[in-house]
Design a protein around this motif. Structure first.
Motif, PDB file in Angstrom:
ATOM      1  N   ALA A 123       0.841  -1.288   0.020  1.00  0.00           N
ATOM      2  CA  ALA A 123       0.019  -0.171  -0.051  1.00  0.00           C
ATOM      3  C   ALA A 123       0.897   1.119  -0.073  1.00  0.00           C
ATOM      4  O   ALA A 123       2.109   1.238  -0.086  1.00  0.00           O
ATOM      5  CB  ALA A 123      -0.880   0.069   1.041  1.00  0.00           C
ATOM      6  N   ARG A 124       0.229   2.357   0.061  1.00  0.00           N
ATOM      7  CA  ARG A 124       0.993   3.747  -0.038  1.00  0.00           C
ATOM      8  C   ARG A 124       2.044   3.833   1.011  1.00  0.00           C
ATOM      9  O   ARG A 124       1.746   3.336   2.144  1.00  0.00           O
ATOM     10  CB  ARG A 124      -0.178   4.780  -0.296  1.00  0.00           C
ATOM     11  CG  ARG A 124       0.923   6.281  -0.251  1.00  0.00           C
ATOM     12  CD  ARG A 124      -0.335   7.204  -0.022  1.00  0.00           C
ATOM     13  NE  ARG A 124      -1.567   7.277  -0.809  1.00  0.00           N
ATOM     14  CZ  ARG A 124      -1.665   7.708  -1.931  1.00  0.00           C
ATOM     15  NH1 ARG A 124      -0.788   8.433  -2.439  1.00  0.00           N
ATOM     16  NH2 ARG A 124      -2.766   7.704  -2.558  1.00  0.00           N
TER      17      ARG A 124
ATOM     18  N   CYS B 223       8.022   3.150   6.081  1.00  0.00           N
ATOM     19  CA  CYS B 223       6.349   2.585   6.564  1.00  0.00           C
ATOM     20  C   CYS B 223       5.290   3.048   5.664  1.00  0.00           C
ATOM     21  O   CYS B 223       5.318   3.873   4.824  1.00  0.00           O
ATOM     22  CB  CYS B 223       6.199   3.269   8.090  1.00  0.00           C
ATOM     23  SG  CYS B 223       5.933   5.095   7.980  1.00  0.00           S
ATOM     24  N   SER B 224       4.322   2.154   5.947  1.00  0.00           N
ATOM     25  CA  SER B 224       3.244   2.165   4.883  1.00  0.00           C
ATOM     26  C   SER B 224       1.829   2.061   5.385  1.00  0.00           C
ATOM     27  O   SER B 224       1.778   1.805   6.821  1.00  0.00           O
ATOM     28  CB  SER B 224       3.725   1.067   3.811  1.00  0.00           C
ATOM     29  OG  SER B 224       2.517   0.893   2.949  1.00  0.00           O
ATOM     30  N   GLU B 225       0.898   2.095   4.616  1.00  0.00           N
ATOM     31  CA  GLU B 225      -0.494   1.712   4.914  1.00  0.00           C
ATOM     32  C   GLU B 225      -0.720   0.489   5.092  1.00  0.00           C
ATOM     33  O   GLU B 225      -2.039   0.272   5.460  1.00  0.00           O
ATOM     34  CB  GLU B 225      -1.412   2.555   4.037  1.00  0.00           C
ATOM     35  CG  GLU B 225      -1.544   3.996   3.992  1.00  0.00           C
ATOM     36  CD  GLU B 225      -2.209   4.589   2.903  1.00  0.00           C
ATOM     37  OE1 GLU B 225      -3.136   3.687   2.094  1.00  0.00           O
ATOM     38  OE2 GLU B 225      -2.629   5.790   2.865  1.00  0.00           O
ATOM     39  N   ASP B 226       0.187  -0.511   4.799  1.00  0.00           N
ATOM     40  CA  ASP B 226      -0.219  -1.959   4.797  1.00  0.00           C
ATOM     41  C   ASP B 226       0.305  -2.249   6.238  1.00  0.00           C
ATOM     42  O   ASP B 226       0.351  -3.562   6.440  1.00  0.00           O
ATOM     43  CB  ASP B 226       0.856  -2.833   3.942  1.00  0.00           C
ATOM     44  CG  ASP B 226       2.422  -2.376   3.904  1.00  0.00           C
ATOM     45  OD1 ASP B 226       2.892  -1.856   4.963  1.00  0.00           O
ATOM     46  OD2 ASP B 226       3.228  -2.953   3.146  1.00  0.00           O
ATOM     47  N   CYS B 227       0.647  -1.614   7.364  1.00  0.00           N
ATOM     48  CA  CYS B 227       0.827  -1.773   8.678  1.00  0.00           C
ATOM     49  C   CYS B 227       2.207  -2.230   9.053  1.00  0.00           C
ATOM     50  O   CYS B 227       2.232  -2.963   9.884  1.00  0.00           O
ATOM     51  CB  CYS B 227      -0.386  -2.496   9.328  1.00  0.00           C
ATOM     52  SG  CYS B 227      -2.076  -2.108   8.876  1.00  0.00           S
ATOM     53  N   THR B 228       3.243  -1.893   7.926  1.00  0.00           N
ATOM     54  CA  THR B 228       4.377  -2.592   8.371  1.00  0.00           C
ATOM     55  C   THR B 228       5.443  -1.582   8.097  1.00  0.00           C
ATOM     56  O   THR B 228       5.134  -0.639   7.734  1.00  0.00           O
ATOM     57  CB  THR B 228       4.609  -3.773   7.229  1.00  0.00           C
ATOM     58  OG1 THR B 228       4.629  -3.463   5.824  1.00  0.00           O
ATOM     59  CG2 THR B 228       3.796  -4.857   7.282  1.00  0.00           C
ATOM     60  N   VAL B 229       6.661  -1.887   8.763  1.00  0.00           N
ATOM     61  CA  VAL B 229       7.776  -1.266   8.582  1.00  0.00           C
ATOM     62  C   VAL B 229       8.706  -1.889   8.079  1.00  0.00           C
ATOM     63  O   VAL B 229       9.126  -3.149   8.382  1.00  0.00           O
ATOM     64  CB  VAL B 229       8.407  -0.587   9.856  1.00  0.00           C
ATOM     65  CG1 VAL B 229       9.398   0.252   9.886  1.00  0.00           C
ATOM     66  CG2 VAL B 229       7.130   0.376  10.797  1.00  0.00           C
TER      67      VAL B 229
ATOM     68  N   GLY C 216       4.006  -5.493  13.920  1.00  0.00           N
ATOM     69  CA  GLY C 216       3.565  -5.108  15.242  1.00  0.00           C
ATOM     70  C   GLY C 216       2.279  -4.217  15.314  1.00  0.00           C
ATOM     71  O   GLY C 216       1.983  -4.240  16.597  1.00  0.00           O
ATOM     72  N   HIS C 217       2.284  -3.447  14.286  1.00  0.00           N
ATOM     73  CA  HIS C 217       1.019  -2.476  14.300  1.00  0.00           C
ATOM     74  C   HIS C 217      -0.202  -3.271  13.664  1.00  0.00           C
ATOM     75  O   HIS C 217      -0.248  -3.859  12.862  1.00  0.00           O
ATOM     76  CB  HIS C 217       1.356  -1.334  13.657  1.00  0.00           C
ATOM     77  CG  HIS C 217       2.418  -0.472  14.427  1.00  0.00           C
ATOM     78  ND1 HIS C 217       2.185   0.390  15.655  1.00  0.00           N
ATOM     79  CD2 HIS C 217       3.976  -0.478  14.138  1.00  0.00           C
ATOM     80  CE1 HIS C 217       3.211   0.757  15.979  1.00  0.00           C
ATOM     81  NE2 HIS C 217       4.313   0.520  15.018  1.00  0.00           N
ATOM     82  N   ALA C 218      -1.363  -2.669  14.340  1.00  0.00           N
ATOM     83  CA  ALA C 218      -2.716  -3.060  13.644  1.00  0.00           C
ATOM     84  C   ALA C 218      -3.315  -2.250  12.689  1.00  0.00           C
ATOM     85  O   ALA C 218      -4.301  -2.564  11.899  1.00  0.00           O
ATOM     86  CB  ALA C 218      -3.769  -3.349  14.791  1.00  0.00           C
ATOM     87  N   ARG C 219      -2.685  -1.160  12.558  1.00  0.00           N
ATOM     88  CA  ARG C 219      -3.181  -0.119  11.538  1.00  0.00           C
ATOM     89  C   ARG C 219      -2.213   0.508  10.882  1.00  0.00           C
ATOM     90  O   ARG C 219      -1.136   0.337  11.046  1.00  0.00           O
ATOM     91  CB  ARG C 219      -4.240   0.902  12.197  1.00  0.00           C
ATOM     92  CG  ARG C 219      -5.342   0.289  13.093  1.00  0.00           C
ATOM     93  CD  ARG C 219      -6.072   1.512  13.415  1.00  0.00           C
ATOM     94  NE  ARG C 219      -7.159   2.358  12.641  1.00  0.00           N
ATOM     95  CZ  ARG C 219      -7.865   3.205  12.653  1.00  0.00           C
ATOM     96  NH1 ARG C 219      -7.950   3.336  13.966  1.00  0.00           N
ATOM     97  NH2 ARG C 219      -8.229   3.936  11.801  1.00  0.00           N
ATOM     98  N   TRP C 220      -2.588   1.728   9.915  1.00  0.00           N
ATOM     99  CA  TRP C 220      -1.591   2.356   9.242  1.00  0.00           C
ATOM    100  C   TRP C 220      -0.299   2.837  10.116  1.00  0.00           C
ATOM    101  O   TRP C 220      -0.428   3.341  11.305  1.00  0.00           O
ATOM    102  CB  TRP C 220      -2.024   3.413   8.644  1.00  0.00           C
ATOM    103  CG  TRP C 220      -3.170   3.187   7.389  1.00  0.00           C
ATOM    104  CD1 TRP C 220      -3.473   2.029   7.070  1.00  0.00           C
ATOM    105  CD2 TRP C 220      -3.783   4.303   6.601  1.00  0.00           C
ATOM    106  NE1 TRP C 220      -4.503   1.980   6.138  1.00  0.00           N
ATOM    107  CE2 TRP C 220      -4.833   3.570   6.026  1.00  0.00           C
ATOM    108  CE3 TRP C 220      -3.770   5.669   6.647  1.00  0.00           C
ATOM    109  CZ2 TRP C 220      -5.514   4.167   5.072  1.00  0.00           C
ATOM    110  CZ3 TRP C 220      -4.779   6.235   5.882  1.00  0.00           C
ATOM    111  CH2 TRP C 220      -5.418   5.329   4.836  1.00  0.00           C
ATOM    112  N   VAL C 221       0.873   2.614   9.448  1.00  0.00           N
ATOM    113  CA  VAL C 221       2.328   3.330  10.290  1.00  0.00           C
ATOM    114  C   VAL C 221       2.369   4.656   9.546  1.00  0.00           C
ATOM    115  O   VAL C 221       2.922   4.586   8.292  1.00  0.00           O
ATOM    116  CB  VAL C 221       3.334   2.014  10.228  1.00  0.00           C
ATOM    117  CG1 VAL C 221       4.460   2.705  11.172  1.00  0.00           C
ATOM    118  CG2 VAL C 221       3.023   0.976  10.669  1.00  0.00           C
ATOM    119  N   GLY C 222       2.562   5.443  10.334  1.00  0.00           N
ATOM    120  CA  GLY C 222       2.343   6.932   9.719  1.00  0.00           C
ATOM    121  C   GLY C 222       3.901   7.484  10.201  1.00  0.00           C
ATOM    122  O   GLY C 222       4.478   8.582   9.194  1.00  0.00           O
TER     123      GLY C 222
END
Length: 526
Positions: A83-84, A101-107, A130-136
């Protein structure tokens, strides 16, 4: 009451911004159209990373800094996200490693080849899940290698360790759950022992990144903070945001966050204001997203704390920007700071350098007659030069007299003196590198070490040739030289302490004299 000038006297009053030409810029970039309040660009002395538009996933492009001009639309990209991409950051300890980091919840952490990208990179070096939502937001630790921080839309801030063997990490070393809403920005202190965050709940927090414990917290009704920044060498905290009347403003805080030391309105714009701080010059830069101007100030530890210097204006608005680290600026042209502005209306990445005007002392006649009057000064302190010279001279004299007393040959005396001088130069170089960082170069130090090694071998061969049975005499000379150097160092330390004591006594006498003058004036007044 003492008189103060109506303006602030500063060495950087005449700093100005110079925009690079189109040939020295990077054009043809498909800059992302995302609304995430991040820089969308990251820079180091080797590469530039820019988040780009892509279909069917997220990607960013990596360009060598020297590869200016038009960028090939088919240039290789890093396109492993599903994702973006929302943010990218270069590792401060490795110019060829970058995190995204991305909207696919990963780094994901990527290794960039030394010569740049030749083909698309799909598989990362390490993936953090480790995140459940977008990583910003992501941020590297400023002093600890292989430590990365991430913040997501699940209101959590995670601290990751990257020196593990596994390619996929699912368990962070620390999870901070002190926030009740979306984290808007994060900033490490200079030594990385504290972490400042701003949240959409209007709270400014200072936390311990190792344990996640809340150290300080503040809620200010009149200032809604968006971005936060540690002013490292001043022990202050700066935030940018909006007031109750939606005026963009900045605020300055004490470490205890009791209340703002200063609140100053900027304008009525709607874009987020990004703060940038240069601890070497104490200059603060404020650049708004969607603006074409950059304001810059000088910060001090005394009231009124922040002094406006000037403003750089451009007709083209900026969506984001990257900052070149200090080790990548051009000091020969008196450059103190360099931005890389993302201009989406022209698909352009534009370098913007801030320069300090050089003071010219040449006269017209000297200039026309091609006479150069360049005044230069050594960066090595006089004490280091004095110590090196005294040690080398004293050691050479002592060694020469001792060699003559045991009837050493002229060649042996010459080699021994050259060895002493080489050791002194190496000591001076190491001391110089501790005063002026990154100087001298490692190449010079390696050459000096090789020279010393060769001279020592030559000295040993001559000693064995002339005196094969006088090892005891050689050891005695060695110990005598060591004791001589130790005594010289003790004498220097004692004299330095005496100088400090005399300076303190002079300062105290000066203060007493001023106090006597004040008391005399008060008596005359009464």
């Amino acid at each position: 009451m003492s008189w103060h000038p109506p303006y602030h006297s500063s060495k950087f009053r005449h700093v100005y911004g110079r925009v690079a030409s189109r040939e020295q810029s990077y054009n043809g970039l498909q800059i992302t159209g995302g609304v995430q309040d991040s820089h969308c660009c990251a820079v180091n002395p080797q590469f530039i990373a820019v988040v780009t538009e892509s279909t069917g996933g997220g990607a960013f492009i990596v360009i060598p800094v020297r590869q200016t001009g038009r960028v090939d639309p088919h240039h290789a990209r890093v396109c492993g996200h599903q994702a973006r991409v929302l943010d990218v950051k270069w590792d401060p300890f490795n110019d060829q490693r970058i995190a995204s980091c991305s909207e696919d919840c990963t780094v994901k952490v990527w290794d960039i080849p030394k010569n740049g990208l030749k083909e698309n990179i799909i598989f990362p070096r390490k993936e953090l899940i480790g995140h459940a939502r977008w990583v910003g937001l992501i941020e590297w630790h400023p002093t600890a290698k292989d430590v990365l921080l991430s913040s997501a839309y699940d209101y959590q801030v995670c601290v990751w360790r990257l020196d593990t063997v596994t390619a996929v990490a699912k368990t962070p070393v620390c999870v901070i759950r002190s926030h009740t809403d979306l984290v808007l920005s994060v900033s490490f202190s200079e030594d990385g022992s504290r972490l400042a965050t701003t949240c959409r709940d209007r709270n400014v927090r200072v936390l311990d990144p190792r344990t996640g414990h809340l150290l300080q917290g503040s809620y200010n009704q009149s200032h809604k903070a968006w971005k936060v920044l540690f002013l490292t060498n001043l022990n202050l905290l700066l935030t940018t945001g909006t007031s109750l009347w939606n005026q963009r403003q900045y605020a300055l805080w004490d470490p205890d966050l009791s209340k703002p030391l200063l609140e100053e309105d900027l304008d009525g714009g709607c874009g987020v204001v990004f703060p940038f701080y240069d601890p070497d010059t104490h200059m603060l830069y404020l650049a708004g997203k969607g603006d074409g101007n950059i304001r810059y100030y000088e910060v001090s530890a005394e009231k009124p704390y922040i002094h406006f210097l000037a403003e750089h204006r451009s007709l083209l608005p900026q969506r984001g920007m990257g900052v070149m680290p200090k080790r990548g600026v051009d000091t020969k042209s008196c450059e103190v700071f360099r931005f890389y502005r993302l201009v989406p209306v022209k698909d352009l990445l534009e370098p913007l350098s801030f320069l300090v005007p050089r003071k010219v002392n040449h006269t017209a006649s000297q200039r026309l007659s091609s006479q150069r009057c360049i005044v230069s000064a050594s960066l090595v302190s006089a004490s280091l030069v004095s110590v090196s010279q005294r040690l080398s001279v004293a050691s050479s004299q002592r060694l020469s007299s001792q060699c003559r007393s045991v009837s050493f040959s002229a060649s042996l005396v010459s080699v021994s003196q050259r060895l002493i001088l080489s050791v002194s130069r190496l000591c001076l170089s190491v001391s110089f590198s501790s005063v002026v960082p990154h100087q001298p170069s490692h190449h010079f130090l390696s050459e000096e070490s090789t020279n010393i090694t060769n001279l020592a071998k030559q000295f040993s061969k001559l000693c064995l040739h002339h005196f094969p049975d006088k090892h005891q005499t050689m050891w005695q000379l060695f110990y005598m030289q060591r004791e001589e150097i130790r005594s010289l160092r003790q004498q220097l330390d004692q004299r330095d302490n005496r100088i400090q004591q005399l300076e303190l006594e002079i300062k105290n006498m000066h203060n007493q004299h001023n106090q006597c003058l004040i008391n005399t004036e008060q008596l005359k007044f009464h």
